[in-house]
Design a protein around this motif. Structure first.
Motif, mmCIF file in Angstrom:
data_model
loop_
_atom_site.group_PDB
_atom_site.id
_atom_site.type_symbol
_atom_site.label_atom_id
_atom_site.label_comp_id
_atom_site.label_asym_id
_atom_site.label_seq_id
_atom_site.Cartn_x
_atom_site.Cartn_y
_atom_site.Cartn_z
ATOM 1 N N VAL A 31 15.873 -9.996 3.795
ATOM 2 C CA VAL A 31 15.364 -9.544 5.088
ATOM 3 C C VAL A 31 14.030 -8.827 4.890
ATOM 4 C CG1 VAL A 31 15.795 -8.031 7.083
ATOM 5 C CG2 VAL A 31 17.702 -9.250 5.992
ATOM 6 N N HIS A 32 13.097 -9.077 5.768
ATOM 7 C CA HIS A 32 11.839 -8.328 5.773
ATOM 8 C C HIS A 32 12.054 -7.070 6.610
ATOM 9 C CE1 HIS A 32 7.339 -8.127 5.536
ATOM 10 N NE2 HIS A 32 7.549 -7.322 6.559
ATOM 11 N N TRP A 33 12.107 -5.913 5.938
ATOM 12 C CA TRP A 33 12.342 -4.648 6.612
ATOM 13 C C TRP A 33 11.018 -3.908 6.813
ATOM 14 C CZ3 TRP A 33 17.012 -3.990 8.568
ATOM 15 C CH2 TRP A 33 18.120 -4.600 7.950
ATOM 16 N N ARG A 34 10.641 -3.685 8.046
ATOM 17 C CA ARG A 34 9.463 -2.865 8.351
ATOM 18 C C ARG A 34 9.847 -1.399 8.216
ATOM 19 N NH1 ARG A 34 8.599 -3.370 14.071
ATOM 20 N NH2 ARG A 34 9.902 -1.503 14.232
ATOM 21 N N VAL A 35 9.042 -0.637 7.498
ATOM 22 C CA VAL A 35 9.317 0.793 7.361
ATOM 23 C C VAL A 35 8.789 1.504 8.608
ATOM 24 C CG1 VAL A 35 8.973 2.860 5.958
ATOM 25 C CG2 VAL A 35 9.090 0.613 4.850
ATOM 26 N N ASP A 36 9.669 2.236 9.287
ATOM 27 C CA ASP A 36 9.286 2.939 10.513
ATOM 28 C C ASP A 36 8.907 4.392 10.256
ATOM 29 O OD1 ASP A 36 9.751 0.690 12.117
ATOM 30 O OD2 ASP A 36 11.885 1.149 12.211
ATOM 31 N N SER A 37 9.729 5.099 9.477
ATOM 32 C CA SER A 37 9.465 6.513 9.246
ATOM 33 C C SER A 37 10.151 6.978 7.976
ATOM 34 C CB SER A 37 9.949 7.363 10.433
ATOM 35 O OG SER A 37 11.367 7.325 10.530
ATOM 36 N N LEU A 38 9.713 8.124 7.499
ATOM 37 C CA LEU A 38 10.279 8.755 6.322
ATOM 38 C C LEU A 38 10.467 10.236 6.609
ATOM 39 C CD1 LEU A 38 10.957 9.051 3.249
ATOM 40 C CD2 LEU A 38 8.495 9.291 2.873
ATOM 41 N N THR A 39 11.671 10.734 6.379
ATOM 42 C CA THR A 39 11.949 12.162 6.523
ATOM 43 C C THR A 39 12.243 12.728 5.145
ATOM 44 O OG1 THR A 39 12.852 11.871 8.747
ATOM 45 C CG2 THR A 39 13.391 13.916 7.609
ATOM 46 N N ALA A 40 11.370 13.596 4.653
ATOM 47 C CA ALA A 40 11.520 14.199 3.335
ATOM 48 C C ALA A 40 11.136 15.666 3.417
ATOM 49 C CB ALA A 40 10.656 13.480 2.299
ATOM 50 N N ASP A 41 11.946 16.515 2.798
ATOM 51 C CA ASP A 41 11.684 17.961 2.800
ATOM 52 C C ASP A 41 11.554 18.504 4.226
ATOM 53 O OD1 ASP A 41 11.626 17.954 -0.019
ATOM 54 O OD2 ASP A 41 9.506 17.385 -0.003
ATOM 55 N N GLY A 42 12.333 17.923 5.143
ATOM 56 C CA GLY A 42 12.331 18.396 6.518
ATOM 57 C C GLY A 42 11.162 17.924 7.353
ATOM 58 N N ILE A 43 10.277 17.087 6.788
ATOM 59 C CA ILE A 43 9.100 16.590 7.507
ATOM 60 C C ILE A 43 9.254 15.091 7.737
ATOM 61 C CG2 ILE A 43 6.599 16.283 7.442
ATOM 62 C CD1 ILE A 43 6.468 18.696 5.572
ATOM 63 N N THR A 44 9.098 14.662 8.993
ATOM 64 C CA THR A 44 9.172 13.242 9.325
ATOM 65 C C THR A 44 7.759 12.683 9.462
ATOM 66 O OG1 THR A 44 11.292 13.473 10.458
ATOM 67 C CG2 THR A 44 9.975 11.531 10.993
ATOM 68 N N ARG A 45 7.491 11.628 8.718
ATOM 69 C CA ARG A 45 6.187 10.957 8.749
ATOM 70 C C ARG A 45 6.356 9.552 9.321
ATOM 71 N NH1 ARG A 45 6.310 13.644 3.754
ATOM 72 N NH2 ARG A 45 4.502 14.993 3.322
ATOM 73 N N LYS A 46 5.501 9.185 10.248
ATOM 74 C CA LYS A 46 5.490 7.818 10.762
ATOM 75 C C LYS A 46 4.821 6.920 9.738
ATOM 76 C CE LYS A 46 3.976 4.963 14.645
ATOM 77 N NZ LYS A 46 3.246 4.941 15.951
ATOM 78 N N ALA A 47 5.406 5.753 9.512
ATOM 79 C CA ALA A 47 4.890 4.853 8.486
ATOM 80 C C ALA A 47 3.657 4.099 8.974
ATOM 81 C CB ALA A 47 5.959 3.848 8.078
ATOM 82 N N PRO A 48 2.690 3.848 8.088
ATOM 83 C CA PRO A 48 1.586 2.940 8.434
ATOM 84 C C PRO A 48 2.134 1.554 8.746
ATOM 85 C CG PRO A 48 1.131 4.157 6.407
ATOM 86 C CD PRO A 48 2.573 4.391 6.738
ATOM 87 N N GLY A 49 1.391 0.793 9.527
ATOM 88 C CA GLY A 49 1.874 -0.517 9.951
ATOM 89 C C GLY A 49 2.090 -1.499 8.819
ATOM 90 N N SER A 50 1.463 -1.271 7.672
ATOM 91 C CA SER A 50 1.582 -2.215 6.557
ATOM 92 C C SER A 50 2.830 -1.995 5.711
ATOM 93 C CB SER A 50 0.351 -2.106 5.651
ATOM 94 O OG SER A 50 0.233 -0.783 5.138
ATOM 95 N N ALA A 51 3.533 -0.876 5.877
ATOM 96 C CA ALA A 51 4.645 -0.534 4.994
ATOM 97 C C ALA A 51 5.867 -1.413 5.276
ATOM 98 C CB ALA A 51 5.008 0.939 5.152
ATOM 99 N N TYR A 52 6.422 -1.995 4.216
ATOM 100 C CA TYR A 52 7.618 -2.810 4.385
ATOM 101 C C TYR A 52 8.387 -2.856 3.066
ATOM 102 C CZ TYR A 52 5.760 -6.846 1.779
ATOM 103 O OH TYR A 52 5.290 -7.673 0.786
ATOM 104 N N LEU A 53 9.603 -3.367 3.128
ATOM 105 C CA LEU A 53 10.454 -3.529 1.956
ATOM 106 C C LEU A 53 11.241 -4.822 2.098
ATOM 107 C CD1 LEU A 53 11.795 -2.375 -0.669
ATOM 108 C CD2 LEU A 53 13.503 -1.319 0.846
ATOM 109 N N ARG A 54 11.326 -5.556 0.999
ATOM 110 C CA ARG A 54 12.112 -6.787 0.990
ATOM 111 C C ARG A 54 12.794 -6.907 -0.366
ATOM 112 N NH1 ARG A 54 12.851 -11.529 3.489
ATOM 113 N NH2 ARG A 54 13.427 -13.284 2.182
ATOM 114 N N ILE A 55 14.081 -7.157 -0.370
ATOM 115 C CA ILE A 55 14.844 -7.332 -1.595
ATOM 116 C C ILE A 55 15.417 -8.746 -1.588
ATOM 117 C CG2 ILE A 55 16.741 -6.482 -3.016
ATOM 118 C CD1 ILE A 55 16.511 -3.806 -1.525
ATOM 119 N N ASP A 56 15.109 -9.519 -2.638
ATOM 120 C CA ASP A 56 15.608 -10.891 -2.652
ATOM 121 C C ASP A 56 16.987 -10.945 -3.312
ATOM 122 O OD1 ASP A 56 15.304 -10.986 -5.445
ATOM 123 O OD2 ASP A 56 13.341 -11.950 -5.341
ATOM 124 N N ASP A 57 17.528 -12.145 -3.406
ATOM 125 C CA ASP A 57 18.872 -12.324 -3.951
ATOM 126 C C ASP A 57 18.892 -12.391 -5.471
ATOM 127 O OD1 ASP A 57 20.087 -12.377 -1.426
ATOM 128 O OD2 ASP A 57 19.642 -14.516 -1.186
#
Length: 268
Positions: free
Chosen positions: A43-69
Motif C-alpha cells: 500500500v502507498h501510505w501518505r504521511v499526514d502527521s507526526l506527534t513526537a514529544d507532545g508536538i504534532t507536525r503536519k507532514a510535507p506533501g511528499s512524505a510517504y511510506l510503502r512496504i513491499d511483500d
C-alpha cells in the motif's frame, strides 16, 4: 518504485532498529499475523502527521511510506527519499538500517524529516490499520498517522521527476531542481506538458503498446544556473526518445532502448 538500482547520491543515516527474526539477506523478512487485519504491505501510505514529544507536525506533501511483500520499505521523509529493510510480526514493524538521498530543502520539511526518521528508528513500532488509516506508534507513545492512497493513473497525474536513469544506476536530481522537473499527459489533447528543471515544455504525445513517444519539445527560453541547465538537457534528451513506461502504484519508470530514462512519482 521497487527497483534494484544503485542511487548515486545516498548516505547512511543513523541506523534504524535492527529487524528482529530471521531475515534473508539485506531485505529482511515479512510475517504478518492474521490478527493484524487489513494488510500494511503493498500500500502507498501518505504521511499526514507526526506527534513526537507532545508536538504534532503536519507532514510535507511528499512524505510517504510503502512496504513491499519482500521486506523492503521505501518512502520519503519529507525532503529526501529513503529505503530500508522492514520486518513485520503480528502488529509490530521493525525497520533496518536506512539509506537516503542527500537533497537539502527548506527548514520546515527538513525539521519534519529529522523527526520522522528518528521515529522510524525508535525500536519496534505498533501498526494499527483502521479502514484507510494507518497509525504507527513507538514504545514512548510517539505516533505517525498515514492514509492509504490509490494507484495513480497515467493520464492527468502530475508526475514529479525524481531521478535520471542510466542502466541500473539512478541519479537523484540536484536540490535546485526539486519540484521543478515534472510532466503530465492529457489524453484528450494528445499532449504532454511540464517542467524540465528550468523551462516549461509542451509536446505531442503518443501512447501505444506500453510506450510513450513525444514529438519535438517546445520550450520557454529562460536561462538558469548551470546545474539546472545540465539537468534540463539530460531530461530533454531522455524525453526525445521512444520510452517504454511502467506504472507501479504511484510511481512511473520511462526507459529507452539504450537503458536511459527517468523515474517519477505522483504528486499528492
Amino acid at each position: 518504485m521497487d527497483k534494484h538500482r544503485l542511487t548515486l547520491t545516498v548516505l547512511t543515516l543513523l541506523p534504524l532498529a535492527v529487524a528482529c527474526g530471521t531475515g534473508s539477506g539485506a531485505g529482511g523478512s515479512v510475517s504478518v499475523a492474521p490478527s493484524t487485519g487489513p494488510s500494511v504491505t503493498g500500500v502507498h501510505w501518505r504521511v499526514d502527521s507526526l506527534t513526537a514529544d507532545g508536538i504534532t507536525r503536519k507532514a510535507p506533501g511528499s512524505a510517504y511510506l510503502r512496504i513491499d511483500d519482500h521486506g523492503r520499505a521505501r518512502g520519503n521523509y519529507g525532503c529526501n527519499d529513503f529505503g530500508a529493510p522492514a520486518t513485520l510480526r503480528g502488529d509490530r514493524i521493525d525497520f533496518g538500517p536506512a539509506q537516503a538521498t542527500e537533497m537539502a530543502c527548506d527548514q520546515a520539511p527538513m525539521a519534519f524529516e529529522a523527526a520522522f526518521s528518528r521515529t522510524l528508528a525508535d525500536g519496534s513500532l505498533t501498526a494499527a490499520v483502521d479502514r484507510d488509516a494507518l497509525t504507527l506508534t513507538t514504545g514512548d507513545g510517539d505516533r505517525v498517522r498515514l492514509t492509504r492512497q490509490g494507484d495513480a493513473p497515467l493520464y492527468g497525474t502530475r508526475w514529479r521527476i525524481t531521478a535520471l536513469v542510466d542502466g541500473q544506476v539512478a541519479s537523484s536530481l540536484p536540490a535546485a531542481a526539486a519540484g521543478k522537473a515534472w510532466f503530465t499527459l492529457d489524453r484528450k489533447t494528445g499532449t504532454a506538458s511540464g517542467g524540465l528543471g528550468c523551462n516549461r515544455f509542451t509536446a505531442k504525445a503518443t501512447v501505444r503498446d506500453g510506450h510513450l513517444t513525444l514529438g519535438s519539445l517546445r520550450t520557454t527560453r529562460k536561462m538558469c544556473d548551470g546545474s539546472l541547465m545540465d539537468t534540463e538537457k539530460s531530461i530533454g534528451e531522455r524525453l526525445g526518445r521512444p520510452l517504454a513506461y511502467r506504472l507501479e502504484h504511484r510511481g512511473i519508470s520511462l526507459t529507452s532502448e539504450n537503458g536511459k530514462g527517468i523515474d517519477a512519482v505522483a504528486e499528492p
